[in-house]
Design a protein around this motif. Structure first.
Motif, PDB file in Angstrom:
ATOM      1  N   TRP A 101       0.822  -1.214   0.000  1.00 15.86           N
ATOM      2  CA  TRP A 101       0.000   0.000   0.000  1.00 15.86           C
ATOM      3  C   TRP A 101       0.854   1.262   0.000  1.00 15.86           C
ATOM      4  CZ3 TRP A 101      -0.222   4.055   3.435  1.00 15.86           C
ATOM      5  CH2 TRP A 101       0.361   3.880   4.685  1.00 15.86           C
ATOM      6  N   LYS A 102       1.990   1.222   0.692  1.00 11.65           N
ATOM      7  CA  LYS A 102       2.832   2.424   0.759  1.00 11.65           C
ATOM      8  C   LYS A 102       3.371   2.816  -0.610  1.00 11.65           C
ATOM      9  CE  LYS A 102       4.275   2.061   5.582  1.00 11.65           C
ATOM     10  NZ  LYS A 102       5.411   1.950   6.520  1.00 11.65           N
ATOM     11  N   ALA A 103       3.697   1.833  -1.402  1.00 17.21           N
ATOM     12  CA  ALA A 103       4.233   2.115  -2.732  1.00 17.21           C
ATOM     13  C   ALA A 103       3.198   2.825  -3.600  1.00 17.21           C
ATOM     14  CB  ALA A 103       4.682   0.818  -3.407  1.00 17.21           C
ATOM     15  N   VAL A 104       1.939   2.398  -3.517  1.00 18.01           N
ATOM     16  CA  VAL A 104       0.920   3.034  -4.362  1.00 18.01           C
ATOM     17  C   VAL A 104       0.444   4.366  -3.775  1.00 18.01           C
ATOM     18  CG1 VAL A 104       0.118   0.901  -5.431  1.00 18.01           C
ATOM     19  CG2 VAL A 104      -0.997   1.702  -3.371  1.00 18.01           C
ATOM     20  N   ALA A 105       0.485   4.502  -2.440  1.00 26.79           N
ATOM     21  CA  ALA A 105       0.056   5.759  -1.825  1.00 26.79           C
ATOM     22  C   ALA A 105       1.094   6.854  -2.008  1.00 26.79           C
ATOM     23  CB  ALA A 105      -0.247   5.550  -0.345  1.00 26.79           C
ATOM     24  N   GLY A 106       2.337   6.460  -2.273  1.00 27.34           N
ATOM     25  CA  GLY A 106       3.384   7.440  -2.538  1.00 27.34           C
ATOM     26  C   GLY A 106       3.629   8.353  -1.346  1.00 27.34           C
ATOM     27  N   PRO A 107       3.700   9.667  -1.568  1.00 28.11           N
ATOM     28  CA  PRO A 107       4.012  10.595  -0.480  1.00 28.11           C
ATOM     29  C   PRO A 107       2.965  10.600   0.631  1.00 28.11           C
ATOM     30  CG  PRO A 107       3.268  11.797  -2.418  1.00 28.11           C
ATOM     31  CD  PRO A 107       3.499  10.374  -2.841  1.00 28.11           C
ATOM     32  N   PHE A 108       1.763  10.159   0.330  1.00 26.84           N
ATOM     33  CA  PHE A 108       0.703  10.167   1.342  1.00 26.84           C
ATOM     34  C   PHE A 108       0.873   9.044   2.367  1.00 26.84           C
ATOM     35  CE2 PHE A 108      -0.999  11.944  -2.618  1.00 26.84           C
ATOM     36  CZ  PHE A 108      -1.202  13.249  -2.180  1.00 26.84           C
ATOM     37  N   ALA A 109       1.855   8.164   2.136  1.00 24.13           N
ATOM     38  CA  ALA A 109       2.113   7.078   3.074  1.00 24.13           C
ATOM     39  C   ALA A 109       3.042   7.500   4.207  1.00 24.13           C
ATOM     40  CB  ALA A 109       2.732   5.884   2.337  1.00 24.13           C
ATOM     41  N   ASP A 110       3.762   8.625   4.040  1.00 32.00           N
ATOM     42  CA  ASP A 110       4.759   8.985   5.054  1.00 32.00           C
ATOM     43  C   ASP A 110       4.101   9.623   6.278  1.00 32.00           C
ATOM     44  OD1 ASP A 110       4.284  11.680   4.569  1.00 32.00           O
ATOM     45  OD2 ASP A 110       6.050  11.941   3.292  1.00 32.00           O
ATOM     46  N   ARG A 111       4.942  10.067   7.216  1.00 32.50           N
ATOM     47  CA  ARG A 111       4.411  10.580   8.483  1.00 32.50           C
ATOM     48  C   ARG A 111       4.164  12.080   8.478  1.00 32.50           C
ATOM     49  NH1 ARG A 111       6.882   7.179  13.514  1.00 32.50           N
ATOM     50  NH2 ARG A 111       6.490   5.102  12.659  1.00 32.50           N
ATOM     51  N   GLN A 112       4.546  12.743   7.412  1.00 36.31           N
ATOM     52  CA  GLN A 112       4.283  14.175   7.306  1.00 36.31           C
ATOM     53  C   GLN A 112       2.772  14.410   7.153  1.00 36.31           C
ATOM     54  OE1 GLN A 112       6.021  17.261   7.204  1.00 36.31           O
ATOM     55  NE2 GLN A 112       3.914  17.982   7.124  1.00 36.31           N
ATOM     56  N   PRO A 113       2.156  15.161   8.076  1.00 32.85           N
ATOM     57  CA  PRO A 113       0.722  15.439   7.920  1.00 32.85           C
ATOM     58  C   PRO A 113       0.474  16.282   6.662  1.00 32.85           C
ATOM     59  CG  PRO A 113       1.457  15.891  10.169  1.00 32.85           C
ATOM     60  CD  PRO A 113       2.692  15.731   9.324  1.00 32.85           C
ATOM     61  N   ARG A 114      -0.079  15.654   5.643  1.00 34.99           N
ATOM     62  CA  ARG A 114      -0.244  16.369   4.370  1.00 34.99           C
ATOM     63  C   ARG A 114      -1.605  16.168   3.718  1.00 34.99           C
ATOM     64  NH1 ARG A 114       4.149  15.417   0.998  1.00 34.99           N
ATOM     65  NH2 ARG A 114       5.366  14.238   2.493  1.00 34.99           N
ATOM     66  N   SER A 115      -2.417  15.265   4.239  1.00 32.44           N
ATOM     67  CA  SER A 115      -3.722  15.011   3.607  1.00 32.44           C
ATOM     68  C   SER A 115      -4.737  14.591   4.656  1.00 32.44           C
ATOM     69  CB  SER A 115      -3.595  13.904   2.552  1.00 32.44           C
ATOM     70  OG  SER A 115      -3.556  12.633   3.172  1.00 32.44           O
ATOM     71  N   VAL A 116      -5.967  14.400   4.210  1.00 27.43           N
ATOM     72  CA  VAL A 116      -7.039  13.980   5.112  1.00 27.43           C
ATOM     73  C   VAL A 116      -6.704  12.636   5.772  1.00 27.43           C
ATOM     74  CG1 VAL A 116      -8.383  12.801   3.326  1.00 27.43           C
ATOM     75  CG2 VAL A 116      -9.550  13.782   5.305  1.00 27.43           C
ATOM     76  N   ALA A 117      -5.833  11.850   5.148  1.00 33.74           N
ATOM     77  CA  ALA A 117      -5.438  10.554   5.717  1.00 33.74           C
ATOM     78  C   ALA A 117      -4.715  10.710   7.050  1.00 33.74           C
ATOM     79  CB  ALA A 117      -4.538   9.801   4.731  1.00 33.74           C
ATOM     80  N   ASP A 118      -4.216  11.903   7.325  1.00 29.48           N
ATOM     81  CA  ASP A 118      -3.443  12.145   8.548  1.00 29.48           C
ATOM     82  C   ASP A 118      -4.258  12.812   9.648  1.00 29.48           C
ATOM     83  OD1 ASP A 118      -0.873  11.252   7.405  1.00 29.48           O
ATOM     84  OD2 ASP A 118      -1.148  12.978   6.091  1.00 29.48           O
ATOM     85  N   ILE A 119      -5.556  12.996   9.439  1.00 30.76           N
ATOM     86  CA  ILE A 119      -6.355  13.782  10.382  1.00 30.76           C
ATOM     87  C   ILE A 119      -7.151  12.899  11.337  1.00 30.76           C
ATOM     88  CG2 ILE A 119      -8.162  15.526  10.601  1.00 30.76           C
ATOM     89  CD1 ILE A 119      -7.318  16.587   7.846  1.00 30.76           C
ATOM     90  N   ASP A 120      -6.797  13.002  12.624  1.00 31.81           N
ATOM     91  CA  ASP A 120      -7.548  12.278  13.655  1.00 31.81           C
ATOM     92  C   ASP A 120      -8.117  13.242  14.701  1.00 31.81           C
ATOM     93  OD1 ASP A 120      -5.275  13.063  14.969  1.00 31.81           O
ATOM     94  OD2 ASP A 120      -4.605  11.043  15.508  1.00 31.81           O
ATOM     95  N   GLY A 121      -8.111  14.523  14.363  1.00 29.46           N
ATOM     96  CA  GLY A 121      -8.650  15.526  15.278  1.00 29.46           C
ATOM     97  C   GLY A 121      -8.228  16.925  14.878  1.00 29.46           C
ATOM     98  N   PRO A 122      -8.617  17.927  15.674  1.00 39.08           N
ATOM     99  CA  PRO A 122      -8.357  19.329  15.342  1.00 39.08           C
ATOM    100  C   PRO A 122      -6.877  19.677  15.178  1.00 39.08           C
ATOM    101  CG  PRO A 122      -9.936  19.167  17.143  1.00 39.08           C
ATOM    102  CD  PRO A 122      -9.393  17.789  16.913  1.00 39.08           C
ATOM    103  N   ASP A 123      -6.009  19.129  16.030  1.00 45.29           N
ATOM    104  CA  ASP A 123      -4.583  19.449  15.934  1.00 45.29           C
ATOM    105  C   ASP A 123      -3.999  18.972  14.614  1.00 45.29           C
ATOM    106  OD1 ASP A 123      -4.761  20.550  18.426  1.00 45.29           O
ATOM    107  OD2 ASP A 123      -3.857  18.851  19.479  1.00 45.29           O
ATOM    108  N   ALA A 124      -4.352  17.752  14.231  1.00 50.32           N
ATOM    109  CA  ALA A 124      -3.846  17.204  12.973  1.00 50.32           C
ATOM    110  C   ALA A 124      -4.408  17.984  11.780  1.00 50.32           C
ATOM    111  CB  ALA A 124      -4.210  15.725  12.852  1.00 50.32           C
TER     112      ALA A 124
END
Length: 199
Positions: free
Chosen positions: A156-179
């Motif tokens: 999955w990481k290979a196909v997700a590309g940059p969205f797989a890393d730990r940098q908060p950059r998309s909705v995939a990284d949001i688990d609350g207001p801080d994120a």
């Protein structure tokens, strides 16, 4: 509502509205619809779209029921104030197309898009085939499933590309207001960097 998202319902929390977030976590079609709406409007607005549509449609909020709705009826549901999107007419049409695709290919069960998937590539291909899902949207959705719902097929990481890393950059990284604030800041900085390169 089709396949559920699992016992914990995931950790996605984008809207600041507990009920809106809960629907997106519990209902696979709501999750797919929220992601589809996430363009040219704030993320919170996009992911509140499903609960607003569900309130307007009542027990007809399902791929099967929406697939059978008259286009003008669905468009009215999208256009009723507050409109569900900046472009409610085109998004209503796309919502109908998404519902019909799920009925035709997954027997109306939106969760089946990823329920039995064996590889990241297969998951990406299924998502990319959905109406309203371009390359980047499909990659972000792969990351949403892996990061927020524990659906992490091999590769999955290979196909997700940059969205797989730990940098908060998309909705995939949001688990609350801080994120959410971190993702907004990252996007703002990216936009500023892009503008400076063009000067």
């Amino acid at each position: 509502m089709g396949s559920s998202m699992g016992d914990d319902g995931g950790t996605l929390a984008v809207t600041g509205d507990p009920e809106a977030d809960q629907l997106v976590r519990d209902d696979p079609f709501a999750l797919l619809l929220g992601m589809m709406l996430d363009q040219q409007i704030p993320m919170e607005w996009a992911f509140k779209g499903p609960i607003r549509l569900a309130e307007r449609l009542g027990d007809r909020f399902s791929p099967a029921a929406i697939a059978e709705m008259a286009p003008d009826e669905l468009e009215t549901a999208f256009k009723t104030k507050p409109a569900l999107h900046r472009f409610p007419g085109s998004m209503a049409k796309r919502c109908g197309e998404l519902a019909r695709h799920i009925v035709e290919h997954y027997d109306g069960d939106a969760g089946a898009v990823w329920a039995d998937v064996r590889s990241g590539k297969a998951l990406y291909d299924r998502l990319r085939a959905l109406p309203g899902y371009g390359d980047e949207k499909a990659k972000i959705f792969v990351a949403i499933l892996a990061k927020r719902f524990g659906v992490a097929p091999r590769g999955w990481k290979a196909v997700a590309g940059p969205f797989a890393d730990r940098q908060p950059r998309s909705v995939a990284d949001i688990d609350g207001p801080d994120a959410l604030a971190e993702v907004r800041l990252w996007k703002k900085n990216q936009k500023a960097a892009g503008k400076s390169k063009q000067d």
